[in-house]
Design an enzyme around this catalytic site. Sequence first.
Site, PDB file in Angstrom:
ATOM      1  N   CYS A  83       0.863  -1.187   0.000  1.00 15.12           N
ATOM      2  CA  CYS A  83       0.000   0.000   0.000  1.00 15.12           C
ATOM      3  C   CYS A  83       0.896   1.233   0.000  1.00 15.12           C
ATOM      4  O   CYS A  83       1.681   1.419   0.931  1.00 15.12           O
ATOM      5  CB  CYS A  83      -0.876  -0.020   1.258  1.00 15.12           C
ATOM      6  SG  CYS A  83      -1.939   1.404   1.400  1.00 15.12           S
ATOM      7  N   CYS A 234      -4.463   6.219  -4.953  1.00 15.95           N
ATOM      8  CA  CYS A 234      -3.998   4.828  -4.795  1.00 15.95           C
ATOM      9  C   CYS A 234      -2.586   4.681  -5.380  1.00 15.95           C
ATOM     10  O   CYS A 234      -2.409   4.655  -6.606  1.00 15.95           O
ATOM     11  CB  CYS A 234      -4.955   3.833  -5.445  1.00 15.95           C
ATOM     12  SG  CYS A 234      -4.553   2.128  -4.989  1.00 15.95           S
TER      13      CYS A 234
HETATM   14  O1  PYC Z   1      -2.219   3.562  -2.021  1.00 16.22           O
HETATM   15  O2  PYC Z   1      -1.521   1.615  -2.695  1.00 16.22           O
HETATM   16  C1  PYC Z   1      -2.346   2.323  -2.161  1.00 16.22           C
HETATM   17  C2  PYC Z   1      -3.563   1.704  -1.602  1.00 16.22           C
HETATM   18  C3  PYC Z   1      -3.945   0.395  -1.679  1.00 16.22           C
HETATM   19  C4  PYC Z   1      -5.155   0.272  -1.010  1.00 16.22           C
HETATM   20  C5  PYC Z   1      -5.497   1.525  -0.529  1.00 16.22           C
HETATM   21  N1  PYC Z   1      -4.505   2.388  -0.900  1.00 16.22           N
END
Ligand code: PYC
Length: 311
Positions: A83, A234
């Site tokens: 993450c 993300c």
């Molecule tokens: O930022 O890689 C990320 C992530 C994965 C799930 C929630 N955030």
Amino acid sequence: MKIIDSHTGGEPTRTIVSGLETPRGAVATRDFLEKEADWIRTTLINEPRGFDAVVGACLCEPEDSTCVTGVVFFNNLSCLHSCLHGTIGIVETLAHLGRIEPGEHRIETPVGVVTALLAEDHSITVKNIPSYRFAEQVEVTLPDGQIITGDISWGGNWFFLISNQGPEIKAENIAALTEFTRTVRDSLHARNITGEDSGEIDHIECFAPPQPGIEADSQNFVLCPGSAYDRSPCGTGTSAKLACLAASGELAEGDNWRQASIIGSVFEGSFESIPDSDKVIPIVTGRAFITGETTVVIHPDDPFKHGIPTP
Ligand code: PYC
């Protein structure tokens, strides 16, 4: 147990900073959390202490002594492979505690070592593990007969990346986007469409040009394992996208890609090529802010001391 909460582009990270003994190494700590201590995850993430979007971070002594820490991330469903919004969150947390100074820090995760550069202005740049597009333009038929096309890509988690299909990517459509991406994920699972080595595709990412007023190359909506959506762009999803852009020649090595989230927060991305390899090293920059410091109290009489069980 003491925890520190932060958010990265709106997405929360809850880091355990003391009061928990874990095995040495990120892989051993993930196995410990999954097989022996799932109560830690449910206690910190489930209501009444947490909510669906919170990602927990369990720090541990790294196996690799060049790393400043090991970490295992988890959410309301299970442990995550990796993450990056959470990595940015733990780097800010370690800086807040005075455990690290600006500079480069290696961090061990169950899927490899990432490097985080903490700048004086507290922007944090993470060099991810090697990432790649595994399959291009894969078709999946939804129960209503609609055919959706997407790329399968690894950026530290497995993603199905969909461009310009489904509900319009704007905050007013979060419920519709959640339903659409859940249907896509269920359909991928039903048809046994996976990443390499049967890797389960548990993140679905939709892209479109950004809404007016958002300065970015693209805006996304990311469904995380479970049914929460990522408030940030993300980091592993941005990495998966960068790997696709590299594979299709749409972005050159070193060029910048601004990825906006559904709420308009932005990560800066780029990639480095790996000689003689189809894989690339994604580089993702963001900022995290501390939102709280808490001592967790677990009362023996509390019927929900380990969180309300997920139905
Ligand atoms: O930022 O890689 C990320 C992530 C994965 C799930 C929630 N955030």
